[in-house]
Design a protein around this motif. Sequence first.
Motif, mmCIF file in Angstrom:
data_model
loop_
_atom_site.group_PDB
_atom_site.id
_atom_site.type_symbol
_atom_site.label_atom_id
_atom_site.label_comp_id
_atom_site.label_asym_id
_atom_site.label_seq_id
_atom_site.Cartn_x
_atom_site.Cartn_y
_atom_site.Cartn_z
ATOM 1 N N GLY A 33 4.412 -1.500 2.739
ATOM 2 C CA GLY A 33 4.380 -0.211 2.053
ATOM 3 C C GLY A 33 4.213 0.951 3.004
ATOM 4 N N GLY A 34 4.332 2.142 2.431
ATOM 5 C CA GLY A 34 4.355 3.372 3.223
ATOM 6 C C GLY A 34 3.117 3.584 4.074
ATOM 7 N N LEU A 35 1.971 3.068 3.651
ATOM 8 C CA LEU A 35 0.737 3.358 4.384
ATOM 9 C C LEU A 35 0.591 2.542 5.665
ATOM 10 N N THR A 36 1.490 1.576 5.899
ATOM 11 C CA THR A 36 1.406 0.801 7.154
ATOM 12 C C THR A 36 1.610 1.713 8.359
ATOM 13 N N LYS A 37 2.167 2.890 8.107
ATOM 14 C CA LYS A 37 2.392 3.806 9.252
ATOM 15 C C LYS A 37 1.083 4.402 9.778
ATOM 16 N N ASN A 38 0.029 4.335 8.992
ATOM 17 C CA ASN A 38 -1.247 4.885 9.451
ATOM 18 C C ASN A 38 -2.042 3.786 10.167
ATOM 19 N N GLN A 39 -2.012 3.845 11.512
ATOM 20 C CA GLN A 39 -2.609 2.753 12.297
ATOM 21 C C GLN A 39 -4.127 2.703 12.169
ATOM 22 N N VAL B 55 -4.607 4.858 -4.131
ATOM 23 C CA VAL B 55 -4.882 4.654 -2.696
ATOM 24 C C VAL B 55 -4.252 5.850 -1.954
ATOM 25 N N GLY B 56 -2.957 5.794 -1.655
ATOM 26 C CA GLY B 56 -2.305 6.965 -1.048
ATOM 27 C C GLY B 56 -2.446 8.193 -1.938
ATOM 28 N N ASP B 57 -2.445 7.980 -3.244
ATOM 29 C CA ASP B 57 -2.642 9.084 -4.192
ATOM 30 C C ASP B 57 -3.972 9.802 -3.944
ATOM 31 N N ILE B 58 -4.995 9.034 -3.588
ATOM 32 C CA ILE B 58 -6.317 9.648 -3.338
ATOM 33 C C ILE B 58 -6.252 10.471 -2.040
ATOM 34 N N PHE B 59 -5.632 9.894 -1.013
ATOM 35 C CA PHE B 59 -5.508 10.657 0.248
ATOM 36 C C PHE B 59 -4.646 11.904 0.003
ATOM 37 N N GLY B 60 -3.609 11.731 -0.809
ATOM 38 C CA GLY B 60 -2.705 12.839 -1.126
ATOM 39 C C GLY B 60 -3.422 13.942 -1.887
ATOM 40 N N TRP B 61 -4.257 13.554 -2.846
ATOM 41 C CA TRP B 61 -5.043 14.529 -3.611
ATOM 42 C C TRP B 61 -5.963 15.315 -2.677
ATOM 43 N N LEU C 193 -0.448 16.902 7.359
ATOM 44 C CA LEU C 193 -1.909 17.040 7.254
ATOM 45 C C LEU C 193 -2.581 15.680 7.356
ATOM 46 N N HIS C 194 -1.906 14.643 6.809
ATOM 47 C CA HIS C 194 -2.452 13.282 6.934
ATOM 48 C C HIS C 194 -2.631 12.931 8.411
ATOM 49 N N GLU C 195 -1.624 13.272 9.201
ATOM 50 C CA GLU C 195 -1.688 12.900 10.625
ATOM 51 C C GLU C 195 -2.784 13.675 11.352
ATOM 52 N N MET D 236 0.824 -1.205 0.000
ATOM 53 C CA MET D 236 0.000 0.000 0.000
ATOM 54 C C MET D 236 0.857 1.254 0.000
ATOM 55 N N GLY D 237 0.850 1.951 -1.114
ATOM 56 C CA GLY D 237 1.566 3.222 -1.216
ATOM 57 C C GLY D 237 0.675 4.180 -1.993
ATOM 58 N N THR D 238 1.241 4.832 -3.008
ATOM 59 C CA THR D 238 0.401 5.700 -3.837
ATOM 60 C C THR D 238 -0.735 4.885 -4.446
ATOM 61 N N SER D 239 -0.425 3.635 -4.806
ATOM 62 C CA SER D 239 -1.446 2.686 -5.253
ATOM 63 C C SER D 239 -1.315 1.452 -4.375
ATOM 64 N N VAL E 113 -14.688 13.326 5.175
ATOM 65 C CA VAL E 113 -14.393 12.843 3.819
ATOM 66 C C VAL E 113 -13.102 12.027 3.835
ATOM 67 N N TYR E 114 -12.127 12.492 4.603
ATOM 68 C CA TYR E 114 -10.839 11.765 4.669
ATOM 69 C C TYR E 114 -11.083 10.341 5.156
ATOM 70 N N ARG E 115 -11.890 10.203 6.209
ATOM 71 C CA ARG E 115 -12.169 8.849 6.717
ATOM 72 C C ARG E 115 -12.926 8.023 5.663
HETATM 73 N N1 LIG Z 1 -0.112 9.322 7.284
HETATM 74 C C1 LIG Z 1 -0.595 9.033 6.077
HETATM 75 N N2 LIG Z 1 -1.814 8.470 5.959
HETATM 76 C C2 LIG Z 1 -2.319 8.154 4.745
HETATM 77 N N3 LIG Z 1 -1.667 8.391 3.591
HETATM 78 C C3 LIG Z 1 -0.457 8.946 3.647
HETATM 79 C C4 LIG Z 1 0.141 9.306 4.881
HETATM 80 N N4 LIG Z 1 1.351 9.869 4.614
HETATM 81 C C5 LIG Z 1 1.503 9.832 3.257
HETATM 82 N N5 LIG Z 1 0.412 9.290 2.675
HETATM 83 C C6 LIG Z 1 0.225 9.001 1.242
HETATM 84 O O1 LIG Z 1 1.059 7.873 0.960
HETATM 85 C C7 LIG Z 1 1.574 7.920 -0.377
HETATM 86 C C8 LIG Z 1 3.065 7.609 -0.374
HETATM 87 O O2 LIG Z 1 3.253 6.270 -0.074
HETATM 88 P P1 LIG Z 1 4.662 5.569 -0.265
HETATM 89 O O3 LIG Z 1 4.536 4.145 0.094
HETATM 90 O O4 LIG Z 1 5.668 6.371 0.473
HETATM 91 O O5 LIG Z 1 4.930 5.824 -1.835
HETATM 92 P P2 LIG Z 1 5.150 4.894 -3.111
HETATM 93 O O6 LIG Z 1 3.870 4.228 -3.432
HETATM 94 O O7 LIG Z 1 5.544 5.875 -4.180
HETATM 95 O O8 LIG Z 1 6.239 3.944 -2.745
HETATM 96 C C9 LIG Z 1 1.263 9.296 -0.900
HETATM 97 O O9 LIG Z 1 0.282 9.125 -1.898
HETATM 98 C C10 LIG Z 1 0.684 10.081 0.308
HETATM 99 O O10 LIG Z 1 -0.406 10.867 -0.099
#
Ligand SMILES: Nc1ncnc2c1ncn2[C@@H]1O[C@H](COP(=O)(O)OP(=O)(O)O)[C@@H](O)[C@H]1O
Length: 558
Positions: free
Chosen positions: A446-452, A334-340, A361-363, A293-296, A413-415
């Motif tokens: 992926g990067g989104l695992t940080k969002n518990q 996925v993350g791209d949508i939250f990012g948008w 802002l995500h936090e 789980m990252g941008t997608s 909306v974020y939720r």
């Molecule tokens: N705390 C967060 N909660 C939810 N989404 C987040 C958070 N921080 C960053 N993002 C989103 O996560 C995505 C980045 O994820 P990442 O795994 O780092 O990238 P990639 O998919 O390019 O490897 C971005 O789209 C960003 O909008």
Amino acid sequence: MPADPLVVGLDFGTLSGRAVVVRVRDGAELGTAVTEYRHGVVDDRLPATAEELPPGWALQVPSDYVDVLRTAVPAALADAGADPRDVIGIGTDFTACTMIPATADGTPLSELPEFAGNPHAYVKLWRHHAAQPQADRINAAARELGEPWLPRYGGLISSEWEFAKALQLFEEAPEVYRAMRHWVEAADWIVWQLTGTYVRNACTAGYKGIHQDGRYPGREFLRALNPGFESFVDEKLDHPIGQLGSLAGKLSTQAAAWTGLPAGIAVAVGNVDAHVTAPAAQAVEPGQMVAIMGTSTCHVMNGADLREVPGMCGVVDGGIVPGLWGYEAGQSGVGDIFGWFVEHCVPASYSDTARAEGLSLHEVLTRLAEQQEIGEHGLVALDWHSGNRSVLVDHELSGVIAGQTLSTRPEHVYRALLEATAFGTRKIIETFEAAGVPVTELIVAGGLTKNQLLMQIYADVTGLPLSVIGSAQGPALGSAIHAAIAAGAYPDVRAAAAAMGSVQRMAYQPVLSNVSAYDELYAEYTALHDYFGRGGNDVLHRLAARRRELATVAKGQN
Ligand SMILES: Nc1ncnc2c1ncn2[C@@H]1O[C@H](COP(=O)(O)OP(=O)(O)O)[C@@H](O)[C@H]1O
Ligand SMILES: O=C(CO)[C@@H](O)[C@@H](O)COP(=O)(O)O
């Protein structure tokens, strides 16, 4: 062989490239560095000419990838305090179906002065979705001619893939197409830069290049798409394929100079950021689904048997681990949508809070979203802001948020958007299970695992316990694992994954009362999903057509 050998894993994501120095004996990550791509994602204007790009376009600049070799690798070695002479191999992964039109020696056409101003000469990033009309024709022709490969792709191929993007190139920029000798996955191009040898990898060739049972689609099929496209496979695509974890070649002197690594060390066959992550999460057995789980989000899983899952991205023999059927599904945004949402839909007062508290802002939005009861926001969203990759396979679909009132706030909306992506994942799991491919474990990377909060929502929506990969840089660790195999340190992926991968099993448990609350919201999601996505109402397609039409008119007026 050094006493305590190291390998380097390199992960080329959508926005940046990351290098990690890893110890072969136990997978310990000793040092890391990230280089942001200078040009990022080019989806607005072409840097060379400032020409405006049409909707759906997403390009990249290949020299940004070489910059990662030059900067991130030496920085990661320095961060690790490592002696480069201890490094025995390098492995890489890339976003998939990020395509480079290149000359016979691998020079990207965008680097030739005559093509520097032509958008079609640039890298088409995985999420370049402007080849949907071509994808539609490919699907229609494949159905009509009864192409045997179509069910291996869930009955539909995507506009993101090699054939759709190539057909767009052929039809819209014949001069670039003619000058192109190789239509190269960036995953293979970077290995070419490292070794001087071009090898196609079994993963992208299978999933994105329609290579099944040793063959590509035939000339008759290509002719049906467009007579001049008949020779595409023979002239531009076909090339020897390497298995995952095999040796692609040795590090060249030039690449050694770029990276600071010793010339002659092993370079593994290229791989994809999603698939390479499975061994890093020790998820190489049938039934273990990994959601990266990252941008997608990509969902990858091995299976012992071949099954046809409607709307999956694909099933490929040896696509994840040699010897097993690798299944893939995914969500394009996925993350791209939250990012948008964070970037474009949140008032300044929220940014002020974030700044004052030193949070993103995500936090801030996550913290506010956490305080809501399930369903309290009264919203259901569809996670299609970047189209639908599975199970509808339709990039003309777009995001929907139902239920907004004057009391709706950004955190609501974020939720709803977090939940929408979880519903999308549940739809994929249910589709796999209905097709006889049981999902026994869900592992998240992926990067989104940080969002518990997001993780708990996924456990509650799917009703499955969630395991979480041990590494914060799963793809890069997966690449390092493949480097170790290519260097001969382990006999196969299973052995290397057991020694070098890591996972925290059952990190999130579904909460029973949340599961039933989400069952109700999921039923609403399904109603909207089928209404807008399965022909109940074609409004999203009509809106996409209008958007495209007006963009074309505007472009003509410039
Ligand atoms: N705390 C967060 N909660 C939810 N989404 C987040 C958070 N921080 C960053 N993002 C989103 O996560 C995505 C980045 O994820 P990442 O795994 O780092 O990238 P990639 O998919 O390019 O490897 C971005 O789209 C960003 O909008
Ligand atoms: O398409 C695939 C895998 O098939 C991915 O490479 C693509 O979704 C990009 O992934 P990231 O969002 O960069 O993690």
